[in-house]
Design an enzyme around this catalytic site. Structure first.
Site, short mmCIF file in Angstrom:
data_model
loop_
_atom_site.label_atom_id
_atom_site.label_comp_id
_atom_site.label_asym_id
_atom_site.label_seq_id
_atom_site.Cartn_x
_atom_site.Cartn_y
_atom_site.Cartn_z
N GLY A 1 0.83 -1.20 0.00
CA GLY A 1 0.00 0.00 0.00
C GLY A 1 0.86 1.24 0.00
O GLY A 1 2.04 1.21 0.32
N SER A 2 0.24 2.33 -0.37
CA SER A 2 0.94 3.61 -0.28
C SER A 2 -0.10 4.69 -0.08
O SER A 2 -1.27 4.52 -0.41
CB SER A 2 1.74 3.89 -1.56
N GLY A 3 0.32 5.76 0.50
CA GLY A 3 -0.59 6.88 0.73
C GLY A 3 0.14 8.17 0.49
O GLY A 3 1.06 8.23 -0.32
N SER A 4 -0.24 9.21 1.22
CA SER A 4 0.33 10.51 0.95
C SER A 4 1.72 10.67 1.54
O SER A 4 2.50 11.50 1.09
CB SER A 4 -0.60 11.60 1.48
N ASP B 1 -7.98 12.42 9.71
CA ASP B 1 -8.07 11.96 8.31
C ASP B 1 -8.86 10.65 8.24
O ASP B 1 -8.35 9.62 7.78
CB ASP B 1 -6.67 11.79 7.74
N GLY C 1 3.88 7.80 2.85
CA GLY C 1 4.84 6.71 2.83
C GLY C 1 4.40 5.56 1.96
O GLY C 1 3.38 5.63 1.28
N LYS D 1 6.10 0.44 7.35
CA LYS D 1 5.81 1.69 6.64
C LYS D 1 7.10 2.50 6.58
O LYS D 1 7.77 2.69 7.60
CB LYS D 1 4.72 2.45 7.40
N1 LIG Z 1 -0.62 -2.50 9.25
C1 LIG Z 1 -0.96 -2.60 7.96
N2 LIG Z 1 -1.27 -3.81 7.42
C2 LIG Z 1 -1.62 -3.93 6.11
N3 LIG Z 1 -1.71 -2.90 5.26
C3 LIG Z 1 -1.41 -1.66 5.73
C4 LIG Z 1 -1.03 -1.45 7.09
N4 LIG Z 1 -0.81 -0.12 7.27
C5 LIG Z 1 -1.03 0.44 6.07
N5 LIG Z 1 -1.40 -0.45 5.14
C6 LIG Z 1 -1.73 -0.18 3.72
O1 LIG Z 1 -0.98 0.92 3.26
C7 LIG Z 1 -1.85 2.03 2.91
C8 LIG Z 1 -1.18 3.33 3.30
O2 LIG Z 1 -0.95 3.32 4.71
P1 LIG Z 1 -1.13 4.65 5.57
O3 LIG Z 1 -0.69 4.35 6.96
O4 LIG Z 1 -2.53 5.15 5.43
O5 LIG Z 1 -0.10 5.61 4.85
P2 LIG Z 1 -0.19 7.15 4.43
O6 LIG Z 1 0.13 7.92 5.66
O7 LIG Z 1 0.83 7.29 3.39
O8 LIG Z 1 -1.59 7.40 3.92
C9 LIG Z 1 -3.17 1.72 3.62
O9 LIG Z 1 -4.28 2.29 2.98
C10 LIG Z 1 -3.20 0.20 3.57
O10 LIG Z 1 -3.64 -0.23 2.29
MG LIG Z 2 -3.44 6.87 4.80
#
Ligand SMILES: Nc1ncnc2c1ncn2[C@@H]1O[C@H](COP(=O)(O)OP(=O)(O)O)[C@@H](O)[C@H]1O
Ligand SMILES: [Mg+2]
Length: 349
Positions: free
Chosen positions: A25-28, A136, A30, A47
């Protein structure tokens, strides 16, 4: 930052013992990878965030998660530190996000939305009781657990969380119009006050939660497709559509209590402590009184699993609800049916 923009030399191991595997996964801020602990063979989520020397969002996440730990729906954080040019946090591996589930299912039935709403409300109340707001709340930041925890929603991503009061004195932060040029959170699920640049407080998490629950039931929101670049004051902006879509239109077909929850959260003042029990009691309107607790449990298990990862169909929500999957949750409760039309969808969409 999306995965594609990530620098190439990602560490192979974190803290010497977590071997990085495929991205999940990725977001804004990381990118998130699976990682195997070489000693226990257990799989975790890692992450990563490029180390910039400035304030680290995932370090703040680590400290908040440590403070909140032990509560249902709080993911366990095992390690935080620097590896090569990255900050890294090691978390328990969770299942798919509600956004992933909805992408396949289109809508969730009211009993499930009640279950999710009730649990998420308790989690938000718990976060607030620790003097933080999440900031968020959106389906991408709500993951279900794995195994036994497959029906537990986890609110993740504390990257923009902040304290809304002094935890020692209880003094609320002062109201101000934020000086930042862009809003915090995600426009689709942001509160109206957040669009207007107001400092966030407890009320904004709750208004976002209501948009999320409505989104789960409708499978959409009138402002879902609005372009991020659309000017804030234009008629087709998410803000304008939130302000002009009649609450009855937004909640059309749901128990009238959903409209009441939205109106209530929008009317909360900046430093007011929300009445969480009141919201919880209104959410009960989504519960299906004709289903036994065991039926509800299997319905939830079934619906919160990605459809292509389960074989059984005997718990299909449609079969439990007599064919009417969407609003079968409350057959005896009064629903809003006399719905005013929503504002027209912007022409460019
Ligand atoms: N503990 C976890 N287990 C499985 N997938 C995860 C976990 N944490 C994050 N993800 C995946 O990674 C994506 C981005 O993580 P997130 O913490 O929301 O990052 P950002 O701060 O970049 O938005 C999530 O939407 C999810 O799909
Ligand atoms: Mg996120």
């Amino acid at each position: 930052m999306g995965l594609l923009n990530f620098p190439v030399n990602i560490p192979i191991r974190i803290d010497g013992r977590y071997k990085l595997q495929e991205p999940i996964g990725s977001g804004s801020y990381g990118a998130v990878y699976k990682a195997t602990n070489l000693i226990s063979r257990r799989v975790y989520a890692v992450k990563l965030e490029p180390h910039s020397g400035g304030a680290s969002t995932i370090e703040q996440e680590y400290h908040i998660l440590k403070q909140l730990k032990g509560q249902p729906g709080v993911v366990r954080a095992h390690w935080f530190g620097r590896e090569l040019n990255f900050n890294a946090i090691v978390l328990d591996l969770l299942g798919p996000s509600l956004q992933d589930i909805l992408a396949q299912r289109k809508t969730l039935s009211p009993s499930i939305v009640h279950h999710l709403g009730d649990q998420l409300l308790s989690q938000i109340q718990y976060i607030h009781s620790n003097s933080y707001i999440h900031g968020d709340i959106k389906p991408q930041n709500i993951l279900v657990g794995l195994g036994d925890q497959a029906i537990t929603p986890y609110l993740i991503d504390f990257g923009v969380s902040k304290q809304y009061r002094n935890s020692a004195t209880g003094d609320h932060i002062p109201f101000r119009h934020a000086r930042r040029s862009h809003m915090i959170g995600t426009p689709i699920f942001a509160s109206i006050n957040s669009h207007l640049g107001a400092e966030l407080s407890q009320r904004d998490d709750l208004e976002s939660l209501v948009y999320v629950l409505i989104y789960f039931m409708r499978g959409s929101l009138p402002w879902l497709q609005v372009d991020r670049r659309t000017r804030k004051n234009s008629k087709s902006s998410a803000l304008n559509m939130k302000q002009t879509t009649p609450v009855e239109a937004l909640c059309c077909g749901f128990p009238a209590e959903m409209s009441t929850i939205l109106i209530y959260t929008r009317m909360l003042s900046f430093s007011e402590t929300p009445d969480y029990d009141y919201i919880r009691s209104l959410l009960m309107s989504l519960q299906n009184d004709s289903l036994s607790p065991a039926d509800i449990l299997s319905l939830i298990r079934d619906e919160l699993r990605l459809p292509n990862s389960h074989a059984s169909t005997h718990n299909d929500p449609k079969s439990l609800c007599g064919g009417e999957a969407q609003f079968c949750g409350s057959p005896l409760k009064k629903r809003v049916t006399n719905c005013p039309p929503p504002p027209p969808t912007p022409a460019h969409l």
